[in-house]
Design a protein around this motif. Structure first.
Motif, PDB file in Angstrom:
ATOM      1  N   TYR A 172       9.200  -1.831 -25.003  1.00  0.00           N
ATOM      2  CA  TYR A 172       8.973  -0.568 -25.727  1.00  0.00           C
ATOM      3  C   TYR A 172      10.115  -0.212 -26.672  1.00  0.00           C
ATOM      4  O   TYR A 172      10.183   0.923 -27.154  1.00  0.00           O
ATOM      5  CB  TYR A 172       8.754   0.574 -24.725  1.00  0.00           C
ATOM      6  N   THR A 232      -5.915   5.760 -20.642  1.00  0.00           N
ATOM      7  CA  THR A 232      -6.681   6.300 -19.509  1.00  0.00           C
ATOM      8  C   THR A 232      -6.951   7.793 -19.695  1.00  0.00           C
ATOM      9  O   THR A 232      -7.952   8.308 -19.217  1.00  0.00           O
ATOM     10  CB  THR A 232      -5.932   6.076 -18.181  1.00  0.00           C
ATOM     11  N   THR A 233      -6.063   8.485 -20.408  1.00  0.00           N
ATOM     12  CA  THR A 233      -6.255   9.929 -20.628  1.00  0.00           C
ATOM     13  C   THR A 233      -7.392  10.154 -21.625  1.00  0.00           C
ATOM     14  O   THR A 233      -8.241  11.032 -21.436  1.00  0.00           O
ATOM     15  CB  THR A 233      -4.955  10.558 -21.168  1.00  0.00           C
TER      16      THR A 233
HETATM   17  N1  PLP Z   1      -0.671   4.015 -26.161  1.00  0.00           N
HETATM   18  C1  PLP Z   1       0.570   3.660 -25.770  1.00  0.00           C
HETATM   19  C2  PLP Z   1       1.343   2.678 -26.606  1.00  0.00           C
HETATM   20  C3  PLP Z   1       1.126   4.198 -24.597  1.00  0.00           C
HETATM   21  O1  PLP Z   1       2.357   3.822 -24.217  1.00  0.00           O
HETATM   22  C4  PLP Z   1       0.382   5.134 -23.847  1.00  0.00           C
HETATM   23  C5  PLP Z   1       0.931   5.718 -22.622  1.00  0.00           C
HETATM   24  O2  PLP Z   1       2.062   5.561 -22.290  1.00  0.00           O
HETATM   25  C6  PLP Z   1      -0.891   5.489 -24.295  1.00  0.00           C
HETATM   26  C7  PLP Z   1      -1.399   4.906 -25.447  1.00  0.00           C
HETATM   27  C8  PLP Z   1      -1.710   6.495 -23.537  1.00  0.00           C
HETATM   28  O3  PLP Z   1      -2.158   5.902 -22.339  1.00  0.00           O
HETATM   29  P1  PLP Z   1      -2.470   6.777 -21.062  1.00  0.00           P
HETATM   30  O4  PLP Z   1      -3.406   7.849 -21.502  1.00  0.00           O
HETATM   31  O5  PLP Z   1      -3.149   5.826 -20.136  1.00  0.00           O
HETATM   32  O6  PLP Z   1      -1.199   7.318 -20.551  1.00  0.00           O
END
Ligand code: PLP
Length: 303
Positions: A172, A232-233
């Motif tokens: 990251y 996932t959100t």
């Molecule tokens: N995209 C990226 C690059 C992320 O790092 C994240 C979450 O950390 C998301 C999208 C959203 O994912 P989630 O809703 O599962 O947390």
């Protein structure tokens, strides 16, 4: 929640709780999060070679754990990592949450690394930290966002599967650099765009926009096939919205679609939904009512 007597009782009020998993047999043990635990040759530290998940727990209860475990398993498979398996993760999460403080909101981080160089086993741990009230202001008052070029086109994912673009890897550093760039330039967050002009995602979030069409709310988000993480959100939000009779659509979006929308959010597991106030310095229309509804769909009551 009652403590089950497993291992040392560690947490003081704001101390994170750490559980290390033995990937060979799936057992776990509480460890001291204030002390070094990783080997210096661990490939998570030396190469960012691993995958992770970040999930929210509210009042000690994990939110959508199965969606996170499912994605963790997919990420581990993409990276060809030895994964202790969902039952081991579930047990470790339960132990960590039982030992954590009475926090209204906690960040539950699951990390799976390729392990120390030369070893034949992964390193895996669960870390629970208090994050209560950290995101209330962003959820309620919104954020300013910059559009930044991600430097590749929206079809790269299909041409180059070895890039593991749909996996939640530990690499990251670029995402964090983009956030720092945004902050240096007076913004709070970022939306990456592809070199062919499409909206991708935030460094730690998915993009969702809303508009009214034919008397119903329409929520839209880009497809994960364009090389973004399947959020996932966003998935939870779309399922909940459909139950209300809203329409949802996964489609390619351009910056112009965000400017034309009645609302736009960066959504993610810990911050949940942060409405976008300004994009590249330009004010976006913001409906307080829509924001309340989106937060309510994610079961958040704006403070
Ligand atoms: N995209 C990226 C690059 C992320 O790092 C994240 C979450 O950390 C998301 C999208 C959203 O994912 P989630 O809703 O599962 O947390």
């Amino acid at each position: 929640m009652a403590y089950d007597g497993f291992g040392p009782r560690i947490p003081a009020k704001h101390t994170s709780v750490l559980v290390m998993i033995d990937c060979r047999d799936g057992t776990h043990a509480l460890a001291d999060a204030t002390q070094p635990q990783l080997h210096v040759t661990d490939l998570a530290a030396t190469r960012g070679d691993g995958v992770f998940e970040a999930m929210l727990a509210r009042d000690g209860v994990p939110c959508k754990p199965e969606a996170h475990l499912h994605r963790l398993q997919a990420s581990a498979q993409a990276a060809e990592l030895l994964d202790p398996g969902a039952p081991a993760w579930r047990d470790a999460i339960a132990t960590a949450l039982r030992a954590s403080g009475p926090w209204p909101e906690a960040l539950v981080k699951l990390v799976l690394s390729r392990g120390p160089e030369g070893s034949d086993t992964s390193t895996a741990w669960v870390l629970v930290s208090d994050c209560s009230e950290q995101h209330d202001a962003a959820r309620r008052d919104g954020i300013d966002v910059l559009l930044l070029d991600r430097g590749y086109d929206s079809t790269l994912n299909t041409r180059a599967p070895w890039l593991m673009m749909g996996a939640k890897t530990l690499s990251y550093a670029v995402n964090m650099a983009a956030m720092r760039h945004a902050r240096r330039n007076g913004a709070d967050d970022v939306i990456f765009t592809s070199s062919d002009g499409h909206i991708l995602e935030g460094p730690t979030s998915s993009v969702v926009i809303a508009s009214h069409r034919e008397g119903r709310v329409l929520l839209q988000t880009p497809p994960s096939a364009c090389g973004i993480l399947a959020g996932t959100t966003q998935a939870l939000l779309f399922d909940a919205a459909q139950c209300l009779g809203w329409r949802t659509e996964t489609t390619m979006l351009a910056p112009a679609d965000i400017y034309a929308a009645e609302g736009a959010w960066l959504v993610s597991s810990i911050r949940l939904a942060a409405p976008i106030n300004r994009l590249d310095g330009r004010e976006l229309p913001r409906s307080q009512a829509l924001n309340q509804q989106v937060l309510a769909l994610l079961d958040v009551h704006p403070a």
